[in-house]
Design a protein around this motif. Structure first.
Motif: not given
Length: 84
Positions: A11-16, A65-74, A1-9
């Motif tokens: 939530l996806i990371g938490i669910l995964a 994997f979530w960080l990689r996915w997040l960087s691709r989205r950005e 939760l402390a990572f700098s990312a939008p809340w929807c992203h």
């Protein structure tokens, strides 16, 4: 939760993360059940060392994997905003 990312992203990371840990936990319980019937010493060692390490590795891998996915989205979002 402390990572700098939008809340929807987040939530996806938490669910995964929850889904993979729970799935792995079911496999852990099943394997420990059969190991406990077969050999108590192997059960103890597997329970204390192997499965704890695997759960921690799972959490680390899901986070990476979530960080990689997040960087691709950005990266996908930044050229679109630059051309507009």
């Amino acid at each position: 939760l402390a990572f700098s990312a939008p809340w929807c992203h987040k939530l996806i990371g938490i669910l995964a993360g929850v889904a993979t840990v729970q799935t792995l936990n079911v496999l852990r319980i099943i394997s420990l059940f059969y190991l406990g019937q077969w050999n108590r010493t192997v059960f103890e060692w597997t329970h204390l060392y192997v499965w704890q390490a695997l759960i921690m590795l799972d959490v680390l891998l899901v986070f990476l994997f979530w960080l990689r996915w997040l960087s691709r989205r950005e990266r996908e979002a930044s050229p679109a905003s630059a051309s507009a």
